[in-house]
Design a protein around this motif. Structure first.
Motif, PDB file in Angstrom:
ATOM      1  N   PRO A 225       6.990  12.015  20.626  1.00 15.81           N
ATOM      2  CA  PRO A 225       5.766  12.378  19.912  1.00 15.81           C
ATOM      3  C   PRO A 225       5.114  13.624  20.508  1.00 15.81           C
ATOM      4  O   PRO A 225       5.428  14.044  21.621  1.00 15.81           O
ATOM      5  CB  PRO A 225       4.849  11.161  20.128  1.00 15.81           C
ATOM      6  CG  PRO A 225       5.730  10.075  20.633  1.00 15.81           C
ATOM      7  CD  PRO A 225       6.844  10.753  21.359  1.00 15.81           C
TER       8      PRO A 225
ATOM      9  N   GLU B 250       5.113   9.398   8.359  1.00 19.46           N
ATOM     10  CA  GLU B 250       5.757  10.706   8.486  1.00 19.46           C
ATOM     11  C   GLU B 250       7.233  10.624   8.103  1.00 19.46           C
ATOM     12  O   GLU B 250       7.749  11.480   7.376  1.00 19.46           O
ATOM     13  CB  GLU B 250       5.634  11.228   9.925  1.00 19.46           C
ATOM     14  CG  GLU B 250       4.260  11.689  10.321  1.00 19.46           C
ATOM     15  CD  GLU B 250       3.840  12.955   9.606  1.00 19.46           C
ATOM     16  OE1 GLU B 250       4.284  14.053   9.975  1.00 19.46           O
ATOM     17  OE2 GLU B 250       3.056  12.838   8.640  1.00 19.46           O
ATOM     18  N   ILE B 251       7.913   9.604   8.581  1.00 17.81           N
ATOM     19  CA  ILE B 251       9.335   9.440   8.289  1.00 17.81           C
ATOM     20  C   ILE B 251       9.549   9.279   6.782  1.00 17.81           C
ATOM     21  O   ILE B 251      10.448   9.887   6.189  1.00 17.81           O
ATOM     22  CB  ILE B 251       9.910   8.221   9.044  1.00 17.81           C
ATOM     23  CG1 ILE B 251       9.922   8.465  10.553  1.00 17.81           C
ATOM     24  CG2 ILE B 251      11.311   7.886   8.534  1.00 17.81           C
ATOM     25  CD1 ILE B 251      10.851   9.550  11.010  1.00 17.81           C
TER      26      ILE B 251
ATOM     27  N   LEU C 183      12.979  15.392  18.036  1.00 16.11           N
ATOM     28  CA  LEU C 183      13.587  14.287  17.294  1.00 16.11           C
ATOM     29  C   LEU C 183      15.097  14.440  17.296  1.00 16.11           C
ATOM     30  O   LEU C 183      15.612  15.546  17.114  1.00 16.11           O
ATOM     31  CB  LEU C 183      13.046  14.270  15.857  1.00 16.11           C
ATOM     32  CG  LEU C 183      13.558  13.187  14.904  1.00 16.11           C
ATOM     33  CD1 LEU C 183      12.447  12.749  13.938  1.00 16.11           C
ATOM     34  CD2 LEU C 183      14.773  13.680  14.099  1.00 16.11           C
TER      35      LEU C 183
ATOM     36  N   TRP D 180       2.885  15.615  14.340  1.00 15.60           N
ATOM     37  CA  TRP D 180       2.948  14.420  15.197  1.00 15.60           C
ATOM     38  C   TRP D 180       4.228  14.347  16.010  1.00 15.60           C
ATOM     39  O   TRP D 180       4.370  13.486  16.880  1.00 15.60           O
ATOM     40  CB  TRP D 180       2.829  13.146  14.335  1.00 15.60           C
ATOM     41  CG  TRP D 180       1.551  13.048  13.591  1.00 15.60           C
ATOM     42  CD1 TRP D 180       1.326  13.334  12.279  1.00 15.60           C
ATOM     43  CD2 TRP D 180       0.280  12.650  14.119  1.00 15.60           C
ATOM     44  NE1 TRP D 180       0.009  13.139  11.951  1.00 15.60           N
ATOM     45  CE2 TRP D 180      -0.659  12.714  13.061  1.00 15.60           C
ATOM     46  CE3 TRP D 180      -0.166  12.245  15.386  1.00 15.60           C
ATOM     47  CZ2 TRP D 180      -2.004  12.393  13.233  1.00 15.60           C
ATOM     48  CZ3 TRP D 180      -1.497  11.919  15.554  1.00 15.60           C
ATOM     49  CH2 TRP D 180      -2.397  11.987  14.492  1.00 15.60           C
ATOM     50  N   ILE D 181       5.194  15.202  15.696  1.00 13.53           N
ATOM     51  CA  ILE D 181       6.520  15.111  16.319  1.00 13.53           C
ATOM     52  C   ILE D 181       6.802  16.350  17.153  1.00 13.53           C
ATOM     53  O   ILE D 181       6.703  17.477  16.660  1.00 13.53           O
ATOM     54  CB  ILE D 181       7.612  14.931  15.239  1.00 13.53           C
ATOM     55  CG1 ILE D 181       7.413  13.594  14.519  1.00 13.53           C
ATOM     56  CG2 ILE D 181       9.007  15.007  15.860  1.00 13.53           C
ATOM     57  CD1 ILE D 181       8.337  13.400  13.320  1.00 13.53           C
TER      58      ILE D 181
ATOM     59  N   LEU E  16       9.995   5.422  19.361  1.00  7.92           N
ATOM     60  CA  LEU E  16       9.248   6.449  20.088  1.00  7.92           C
ATOM     61  C   LEU E  16       9.543   6.335  21.575  1.00  7.92           C
ATOM     62  O   LEU E  16       9.630   5.224  22.107  1.00  7.92           O
ATOM     63  CB  LEU E  16       7.746   6.282  19.849  1.00  7.92           C
ATOM     64  CG  LEU E  16       7.268   6.303  18.396  1.00  7.92           C
ATOM     65  CD1 LEU E  16       5.754   6.056  18.338  1.00  7.92           C
ATOM     66  CD2 LEU E  16       7.617   7.629  17.735  1.00  7.92           C
TER      67      LEU E  16
ATOM     68  N   SER F 146       6.399  18.656  11.628  1.00  6.89           N
ATOM     69  CA  SER F 146       5.371  17.599  11.649  1.00  6.89           C
ATOM     70  C   SER F 146       4.436  17.802  12.839  1.00  6.89           C
ATOM     71  O   SER F 146       4.902  18.020  13.955  1.00  6.89           O
ATOM     72  CB  SER F 146       6.024  16.221  11.754  1.00  6.89           C
ATOM     73  OG  SER F 146       5.049  15.231  12.089  1.00  6.89           O
TER      74      SER F 146
ATOM     75  N   TYR G 229       3.891   7.227  12.358  1.00  3.91           N
ATOM     76  CA  TYR G 229       5.260   7.726  12.336  1.00  3.91           C
ATOM     77  C   TYR G 229       6.062   7.150  11.180  1.00  3.91           C
ATOM     78  O   TYR G 229       6.933   7.827  10.619  1.00  3.91           O
ATOM     79  CB  TYR G 229       5.925   7.488  13.693  1.00  3.91           C
ATOM     80  CG  TYR G 229       5.336   8.414  14.728  1.00  3.91           C
ATOM     81  CD1 TYR G 229       5.830   9.696  14.878  1.00  3.91           C
ATOM     82  CD2 TYR G 229       4.236   8.030  15.497  1.00  3.91           C
ATOM     83  CE1 TYR G 229       5.259  10.578  15.785  1.00  3.91           C
ATOM     84  CE2 TYR G 229       3.656   8.897  16.406  1.00  3.91           C
ATOM     85  CZ  TYR G 229       4.166  10.174  16.535  1.00  3.91           C
ATOM     86  OH  TYR G 229       3.595  11.061  17.420  1.00  3.91           O
ATOM     87  N   SER G 230       5.760   5.922  10.803  1.00  2.31           N
ATOM     88  CA  SER G 230       6.416   5.339   9.628  1.00  2.31           C
ATOM     89  C   SER G 230       6.093   6.168   8.390  1.00  2.31           C
ATOM     90  O   SER G 230       6.969   6.465   7.567  1.00  2.31           O
ATOM     91  CB  SER G 230       5.951   3.891   9.416  1.00  2.31           C
ATOM     92  OG  SER G 230       6.388   3.071  10.467  1.00  2.31           O
TER      93      SER G 230
ATOM     94  N   ILE H  57      12.406   9.603  18.725  1.00  2.00           N
ATOM     95  CA  ILE H  57      11.337  10.580  18.547  1.00  2.00           C
ATOM     96  C   ILE H  57      10.504  10.737  19.817  1.00  2.00           C
ATOM     97  O   ILE H  57      10.061   9.743  20.411  1.00  2.00           O
ATOM     98  CB  ILE H  57      10.393  10.161  17.396  1.00  2.00           C
ATOM     99  CG1 ILE H  57      11.166  10.076  16.069  1.00  2.00           C
ATOM    100  CG2 ILE H  57       9.218  11.128  17.261  1.00  2.00           C
ATOM    101  CD1 ILE H  57      10.354   9.511  14.923  1.00  2.00           C
TER     102      ILE H  57
ATOM    103  N   GLN I  82       2.373   3.367  15.395  1.00  2.00           N
ATOM    104  CA  GLN I  82       3.649   3.155  14.709  1.00  2.00           C
ATOM    105  C   GLN I  82       3.532   3.482  13.222  1.00  2.00           C
ATOM    106  O   GLN I  82       4.440   4.067  12.624  1.00  2.00           O
ATOM    107  CB  GLN I  82       4.114   1.708  14.898  1.00  2.00           C
ATOM    108  CG  GLN I  82       4.522   1.346  16.317  1.00  2.00           C
ATOM    109  CD  GLN I  82       5.862   1.915  16.708  1.00  2.00           C
ATOM    110  OE1 GLN I  82       6.789   1.974  15.899  1.00  2.00           O
ATOM    111  NE2 GLN I  82       5.992   2.345  17.965  1.00  2.00           N
TER     112      GLN I  82
END
Length: 627
Positions: A533, A568-569, A517, A513-514, A587, A511, A565-566, A531, A562
């Protein structure tokens, strides 16, 4: 490919190399005298002069066979000189990570009963001076660099490397007979080094690796991988770790390859363009960073650029999978438009990378293979000297760690009833062996002698049948080993389901954004994640969207952040089984690092430390969980 000289011990290897390259201009090593200077090369004749000087000094100090000599230093030319001098006098190299705090240095020095302590910079010298009085066996400290702070030059106990080299040169004739006698006395069963485990739990243990352990592994690596006098390796993983020691040092010189030392881990990208290496040995973190940088660049480009990149990746993957004809022509175009730029960033001469130390996320492996930058993934432990398996060059299968090396047998033991489910010998190369998952076992000449002064821990690691228990879970797939995760990392949820976090975490590493993790959820009804970031991506996004914030902590709490990431998850969790899906996350504002204690020196996550450090966030996630 055969080694360039015959040898049975590391002492043999060094002596036969110096004979082979005597009076030649063959480069052995290279280093940067200072950041703004060009690389300085060192011939084997110079290496011999320097090693003889240090070995002579050690004999003058009455260093006996099997005495322990410690080194606390970054990768550099002096590290190698001291190591080879230690092997010449039949002593034992005790290696320490430069990231260790003084109290852990003290523990290793006392546990190993080291007599002499070689250190690099003023920072490392400061640690040595601090613990010196607490280490009763320690007689002197030898600093590679002249310290800027005079107080660290503690009486007669601290000496400079240049000074002891000069003293050794003066003593050469006097000790020449003893040095020859001592070097001849080194046997295959002598301990060459103590490599202390990084200690994710409890105190570190010193793995005793003999000359036979390491030499057998070097030769097996040469059976599997082509390393020649035309190769040049960029060295930056810690030499005190068995992966770099065997694969990036001894195996390289055994093939006649040149070793160039990176200035630091942080300068690897720049040093690759200066050194133009053909082989680079790394952990997956380097490849993850390159992959994410390329992806960011593509996403910031135009729609046309994104289309070209996607097309090039598809063509590269088809080509790697064996398609030729029109695909070969398309690959030439893809190289010119896309991949040659990436190859230039790695120095333009890479034949292959070697990845070890942790699992390589398959998507990242496929990306590099499609680009024409082969990654040979392998597997092993410090206690197995270290390599047990590796993918052969040109026969890589992403998602596996390859074939068992010659001379080694790898077994899979049931986690339920301890039956041996399968075993493969390196000479067999079977393609029909497929097994259930279980604990990975090792048996062969690469198995360590044991843990230093710790028979109980040795018995726990090596059973009565000679099987070394790795603590890793894996299985054979068509004769190749596939790693699942560490046994101790396995999460058992509230419903009794076994969940291995490693593959899940690897998936999320792709990802943009990550950055990092860690999956959590022991005895809980759902899985969650802590996570770290990608702060650069976040800050860029905040600037584009005119999001105001005073610090990173405040930015992470923004609803729009937020939501990223929601999403992406949710997207990544679609690929997971129901009991593996990540249902919640938090995060954190600080990267996991070696210095702050969340990573081992080889960049493995210390889960217990992270769970303790972020217990307040974990408690918040599972506050209403009914298990």
């Amino acid at each position: 490919m055969p080694t360039v000289v015959a040898f049975e011990t590391l002492t043999d290897l060094y002596q036969n190399l110096t004979k082979k390259y005597e009076n030649s201009d063959k480069t052995a090593f290279a280093y940067k005298p200072s950041p703004n200077k060009a690389y300085k090369t060192v011939t084997w004749d110079t290496v011999k002069q320097d090693v003889t000087a240090v070995a002579s000094y050690l004999l003058e100090q009455e260093v006996q066979k099997d005495d322990r000599i410690a080194i606390l230093s970054e990768n550099r030319y002096e590290w190698m000189v001291v190591d080879l001098a230690i092997q010449m006098v039949g002593a034992i190299n005790v290696s320490l990570y430069t990231t260790l705090p003084p109290n852990q240095c003290e523990y290793i020095l006392k546990d190993s009963e080291a007599r002499i302590f070689f250190v690099s910079t003023g920072i490392q010298l400061k640690k040595a001076v601090k613990v010196f009085d607490n280490c009763p066996d320690l007689e002197s400290i030898i600093a590679f660099d002249q310290p800027k702070v005079k107080k660290y030059m503690k009486g007669d106990e601290v000496k400079l490397f240049d000074t002891i080299c000069a003293a050794g040169m003066k003593a050469e004739q006097k000790v020449a007979g003893e040095l020859k006698k001592r070097s001849k006395s080194v046997t295959t069963e002598d301990v060459a080094t103590l490599i202390y485990t990084s200690g994710t739990t409890g105190q570190p243990k010193g793995a005793m690796l003999t000359h036979r352990n390491i030499v057998s592994n070097v030769k097996a690596a040469h059976d599997a991988i082509d390393i020649s006098e035309e190769d040049r390796c960029l060295s930056f993983l810690p030499l005190c770790h068995s992966f770099e020691r065997t694969a990036g040092y001894y195996a390289m010189i055994a093939g006649g390859a040149e070793i160039y030392y990176a200035e630091s881990v942080d300068t690897v990208a720049r040093n690759m363009t200066e050194v133009h290496p053909t082989i680079v040995i790394s952990v997956p973190r380097l490849f993850e960073k390159i992959y994410n940088l390329v992806n960011k660049s593509v996403k910031e480009g135009s729609a046309v650029q994104q289309y070209i990149f996607s097309w090039a990746l598809e063509v590269g993957e088809r080509y790697w999978n064996g398609h030729r004809g029109l695909t070969a022509l398309q690959k030439t175009i893809a190289d010119r438009l896309v991949f040659n730029k990436l190859k230039e960033r790695t120095g333009g001469r890479i034949r292959f990378f070697v990845s070890g130390g942790a699992a390589l996320p398959p998507e990242i492996g496929i990306f590099f293979m499609a680009a024409g930058l082969n990654i040979i993934e392998g597997y092993g432990l410090t206690e197995t000297s270290p390599v047990m398996c590796c993918n052969p060059y040109g026969g890589e299968i992403i998602g596996t760690v390859g074939q068992v090396l010659n001379g080694i047998t790898v077994g899979i033991q049931s986690l339920e009833d301890n039956r041996i489910l399968a075993q493969v010998s390196g000479e067999d190369y079977p393609t029909n062996v497929t097994s259930e998952a279980g604990e990975i076992l090792n048996r062969g000449p690469n198995t360590m002698k044991g843990y230093w002064k710790n028979e109980e821990a040795t018995r726990e690691m090596i059973d009565e049948d000679g099987w070394l228990h790795t603590g890793d879970v894996g299985k054979f797939v068509n004769g190749r080993l596939k790693i699942t995760d560490r046994i101790k990392h396995m999460i058992v949820n509230a419903g009794g389901k076994n969940i291995y976090p490693g593959p899940i975490e690897d998936m999320f590493k792709t990802s943009p954004w990550i950055d990092q993790l860690v999956v959590i959820g022991e005895k809980k009804t759902f899985m969650a994640a802590i996570i770290v970031p990608d702060f650069e991506a976040l800050e860029k996004y905040a600037k584009q969207e005119n999001i105001e914030y005073s610090n990173i902590e405040e930015l992470l709490q923004k609803e729009s952040i937020q939501n990223i990431y929601s999403k992406e998850i949710r997207e990544f969790s679609k690929e997971l089984a129901s009991h593996e899906k990540i249902r919640d996350f938090r995060l954190v504002a600080n990267e996991f690092t070696v210095e702050t204690g969340e990573l081992t020196p080889t960049l493995k996550v210390k889960r217990r430390i992270i769970e303790e450090k972020y217990a307040y966030l974990i408690n918040d996630i599972f506050e209403n969980d009914q298990d």
